[in-house]
Design an enzyme around this catalytic site. Structure first.
Site, mmCIF file in Angstrom:
data_model
loop_
_atom_site.group_PDB
_atom_site.id
_atom_site.type_symbol
_atom_site.label_atom_id
_atom_site.label_comp_id
_atom_site.label_asym_id
_atom_site.label_seq_id
_atom_site.Cartn_x
_atom_site.Cartn_y
_atom_site.Cartn_z
ATOM 1 N NE ARG A 276 -50.738 -140.136 -5.985
ATOM 2 C CZ ARG A 276 -51.352 -139.649 -4.932
ATOM 3 N NH1 ARG A 276 -50.847 -139.853 -3.752
ATOM 4 N NH2 ARG A 276 -52.448 -138.946 -5.045
ATOM 5 C CE LYS B 163 -61.616 -158.482 0.496
ATOM 6 N NZ LYS B 163 -62.317 -157.964 -0.641
ATOM 7 C CB CYS C 291 -52.492 -137.254 -11.351
ATOM 8 S SG CYS C 291 -53.960 -137.390 -12.373
ATOM 9 C CD GLU D 29 -66.022 -158.070 -0.365
ATOM 10 O OE1 GLU D 29 -66.296 -158.949 -1.195
ATOM 11 O OE2 GLU D 29 -64.908 -157.502 -0.326
ATOM 12 C CG HIS E 284 -83.313 -174.965 5.792
ATOM 13 N ND1 HIS E 284 -84.456 -175.721 5.910
ATOM 14 C CD2 HIS E 284 -83.693 -173.677 5.941
ATOM 15 C CE1 HIS E 284 -85.501 -174.924 6.097
ATOM 16 N NE2 HIS E 284 -85.057 -173.664 6.128
ATOM 17 C CD GLU F 222 -59.757 -161.606 -1.433
ATOM 18 O OE1 GLU F 222 -59.200 -161.282 -2.478
ATOM 19 O OE2 GLU F 222 -60.514 -160.835 -0.801
ATOM 20 C CG ASN G 20 -53.815 -135.399 -7.953
ATOM 21 O OD1 ASN G 20 -54.686 -136.083 -8.492
ATOM 22 N ND2 ASN G 20 -53.175 -135.758 -6.873
ATOM 23 N N GLY G 21 -56.797 -134.066 -9.420
ATOM 24 C CA GLY G 21 -58.142 -133.840 -8.882
ATOM 25 C C GLY G 21 -59.158 -133.780 -10.005
ATOM 26 C CD1 TRP H 171 -56.591 -142.674 -11.433
ATOM 27 C CD2 TRP H 171 -55.396 -144.420 -12.091
ATOM 28 N NE1 TRP H 171 -57.317 -143.799 -11.172
ATOM 29 C CE2 TRP H 171 -56.634 -144.883 -11.562
ATOM 30 C CE3 TRP H 171 -54.485 -145.365 -12.585
ATOM 31 C CZ2 TRP H 171 -56.965 -146.229 -11.511
ATOM 32 C CZ3 TRP H 171 -54.824 -146.704 -12.520
ATOM 33 C CH2 TRP H 171 -56.046 -147.126 -11.990
ATOM 34 C CE LYS I 15 -56.388 -154.615 -6.911
ATOM 35 N NZ LYS I 15 -57.296 -154.866 -5.783
HETATM 36 C C1 F6R Z 1 -61.298 -159.783 -3.871
HETATM 37 C C2 F6R Z 1 -60.981 -159.325 -5.213
HETATM 38 C C3 F6R Z 1 -61.496 -160.120 -6.357
HETATM 39 C C4 F6R Z 1 -61.972 -159.164 -7.474
HETATM 40 C C5 F6R Z 1 -62.368 -159.976 -8.726
HETATM 41 C C6 F6R Z 1 -62.894 -159.070 -9.815
HETATM 42 O O1 F6R Z 1 -60.746 -158.956 -2.891
HETATM 43 O O2 F6R Z 1 -60.308 -158.353 -5.386
HETATM 44 O O3 F6R Z 1 -62.517 -160.991 -5.976
HETATM 45 O O4 F6R Z 1 -63.063 -158.437 -6.990
HETATM 46 O O5 F6R Z 1 -61.260 -160.666 -9.210
HETATM 47 O O6 F6R Z 1 -61.955 -158.136 -10.189
HETATM 48 P P1 F6R Z 1 -62.370 -156.834 -11.000
HETATM 49 O O7 F6R Z 1 -63.244 -156.016 -10.122
HETATM 50 O O8 F6R Z 1 -61.078 -156.152 -11.327
HETATM 51 O O9 F6R Z 1 -63.104 -157.314 -12.215
#
Ligand code: F6R
Length: 599
Positions: A27, A478, A2, A474, A497, A481, A99-100, A73, A594
């Site tokens: 936040r 990363k 928060c 992963e 293979h 992306e 907050n916490g 939050w 996002k």
């Molecule tokens: C990669 C990334 C995406 C999310 C995916 C699922 O860095 O952020 O691959 O992991 O779009 O998103 P959530 O977890 O919000 O369902």
């Protein structure tokens, strides 16, 4: 995560409180509220964004030189008017923002209800105000000290009392709080950006120290109530940099927040060697003959890891599927299937579609998400929260490692509930993960150097086996992306293979070999790539003999099941620095959003 603000001075409190909350809105925001003290306490709060509170405040003519504010939050209790802060006592003489997480709030609540206190909200925070009321006998500082002896967990608290109208008491533990001094006032906030428009002169307090803010002075006390002195510091950066806490980007800030986010996710979950998931206590795990993990992107990679661990420990058949496939592949599931849906945002359309299908087929559903009140948390039968705090950078980092740690805990929890032998060493070591991550973060310059190897490359190859394969998937995601380098991850045993045809002089291979039963095989596969001219970066532990590899990073030796969390950090930093070197917009990679709320 928060945001909190506090003002005690000679001018009106409200403008400071609101501008501070606005700076902290990044936040997280599901509700906001303020209390102004002017003889009596007036509290105004609203569910939703800060602007709704600002609109609401137009109906009031609030004047007062002392006040506190909060933007929430949610962690305990859905976003709602009653769960919003500030919280006040029955007599409306005390008000506070928190907050916490107060871990022992259930016991405290029971005790206070038995004493006749009335609770308005479902929050853990409200216990603090009633506990304070129960200890108050004319000396607010002493009452706060007593409260601190009783509460367990993390907190930053700002407290107002009508009996002490010219001051605000603030304190903290494991949750950020910074105090500032202006010409006319003493102020406080959970984060520096909230102060910067008013002052750059700040004080930091240690855990369980207490400060009393008055208009012209600030008094500091140690845990025992002894007055102490503090030196102020000057913040050298501006508001935009402060929002990133001095880091260049949100992604880097979030990478460095991982030790804290993991501690928060583990908070209250392990007691001695027992794992606690109160939320799941009504589930009889014996009823299941199969488990499905379903998610997208990074969350899917976390599931691959969690699923392998669960299967290893419980010997239950465990499947993992990408949500967009699961929902259209007519999966064989029924009331004896446990389905687990992992989503940082809790709003990903494919994951929600998959969850609805599982419900139609009568499977039991558990959501693991980072956002309280998100659609997935409302739709699933049960919900567990990661406590990563808001993740702003598009590329997921701290959400991923908090998902991993929660999934590991969850696997051990199921084993415990099924009365299977549980690896207690791993459970105890889970709690040291934040410390190990801090150690790896200290080596950031090493990963920056590895990143230079990728500067002008078009491709990178990631290899690993077993749990390390989930890690390299992963790592490759990363890298592509944020740096736009084409990256693919392969099971190391699959190289021969087909993919090995791609390896030539100067190819970059990033290998992970941490799993004792299979690491030496991956190390042999590395030699095959070196023989064809590859430049290799290897993440491993010092258990293994490695020849011919110049770039080796030795990860701390932990229980094999926990290695994936540690492995994530170098892979994130290699991706991050590669993107920086190539001049990419790290926080907002092209074509990505996002939260993916469309199919
Ligand atoms: C990669 C990334 C995406 C999310 C995916 C699922 O860095 O952020 O691959 O992991 O779009 O998103 P959530 O977890 O919000 O369902």
């Amino acid at each position: 995560m928060c945001g909190i603000t506090a003002y005690c001075g000679n001018d009106e409190a409200l403008p400071f409180l609101l501008q501070g909350l606005e700076k902290l809105e990044y936040r997280g925001y599901d509700s906001a509220g303020i209390t102004i003290l002017d003889k009596s306490l007036t509290t105004v709060k609203c569910k939703g964004r800060l602007q709704l509170l600002v609109d609401e405040l137009e109906k009031y003519d609030l004047k007062g030189h002392v006040g506190i504010g909060h933007t929430r939050w949610a962690t305990h209790g859905i976003p709602s008017h009653l769960n919003s802060h500030p919280h006040t006592n029955d007599k409306n003489t005390l008000s506070l923002v928190h907050n916490g997480i107060i871990e022992n709030y259930r016991e405290l609540k029971e005790e206070l209800v038995n004493k006749g206190y009335h609770f308005q909200s479902e929050t853990d925070s409200e216990v603090v105000v009633h506990l304070l009321d129960s200890y108050y006998q004319g000396n607010l500082l002493k009452a706060v000290q007593k409260v601190l002896e009783r509460i367990e967990g993390s907190y930053a608290l700002c407290i107002l009392s009508t009996r002490h109208p010219d001051e605000i008491i603030v304190t903290k533990k494991d949750s950020p709080l910074v105090i500032g001094k202006t010409k006319n006032a003493s102020v406080a906030a959970s984060d520096i950006p909230a102060l910067l428009a008013y002052t750059k002169e700040v004080y930091f307090i240690e855990d369980n120290e207490i400060a009393i803010l008055k208009a012209n002075q600030i008094h500091f006390y140690d845990q025992k109530g002894k007055e102490i002195t503090k030196e102020s510091s000057i913040i050298p950066y501006d508001i935009d940099a402060a929002r990133k806490n001095g880091y260049d980007t949100f992604m880097l800030k979030e990478i460095y927040e991982q030790p804290y986010a993991i501690k928060e996710t583990l908070r209250g979950r392990i007691q001695n060697e027992t794992i606690l998931f109160e939320e799941l206590k009504n589930i009889d795990f014996l009823q299941f003959n199969k488990v499905y993990f379903v998610a997208c992107g990074t969350a899917y990679h976390a599931c691959l890891c969690g699923a392998q661990i669960l299967e290893r420990i419980t010997h239950l058949p465990v499947l993992t599927q990408v949500a967009s496939e699961f929902r259209y592949n007519d999966p064989i599931i029924d009331e004896h299937t446990l389905t687990i849906f992992v989503s940082q945002s809790g709003e990903t359309a494919d994951t929600l579609g998959a969850l609805r299908l599982a419900k139609e087929k009568k499977a039991s559903t558990i959501a693991i998400t980072n956002v309280l009140g998100s659609t997935i948390s409302r739709d699933a039968d049960y919900v567990l929260y990661t406590c990563a705090g808001p993740e702003i950078a598009v590329a997921s980092t701290k959400a991923y490692t908090t998902q991993l740690i929660l999934l590991m805990l969850f696997a051990y929890y199921i084993a415990q509930e099924l009365h299977l032998t549980v690896n207690t060493k791993a459970i105890l070591q889970l709690q040291q993960v934040p410390w190990y991550i801090e150690k790896i973060l200290e080596d950031a310059c090493q990963f920056k150097e590895y990143a230079t190897m990728l500067k002008d490359k078009h491709d990178a190859y990631f290899i690993g086996r077993s749990l390390d394969y989930a890690s390299v998937l992963e790592g490759a995601l990363k890298l592509k992306e944020v740096s736009y380098i084409h990256a693919d991850a392969y099971v190391a045993g699959e190289l021969k293979h087909g993919p090995i045809a791609l390896i030539e002089e100067g190819s970059v291979v990033i290998a992970v070999a941490t799993q004792p039963h299979i690491a030496s095989k991956t190390i042999s596969n590395i030699q095959e790539t070196i023989a064809r001219g590859a430049d290799v970066i290897l993440l491993t532990t010092n258990h293994y003999q490695v020849k011919n590899v110049e770039n080796i990073y030795y990860l701390p030796n932990v229980e094999p099941t926990l290695q994936s969390i540690l492995t994530a950090i170098p892979l994130q930093l290699i991706a991050y620095y590669s993107a920086c070197i190539r001049g990419c917009d790290v926080d907002k990679p092209r074509n990505l959003a996002k939260s993916v709320t469309v199919e």
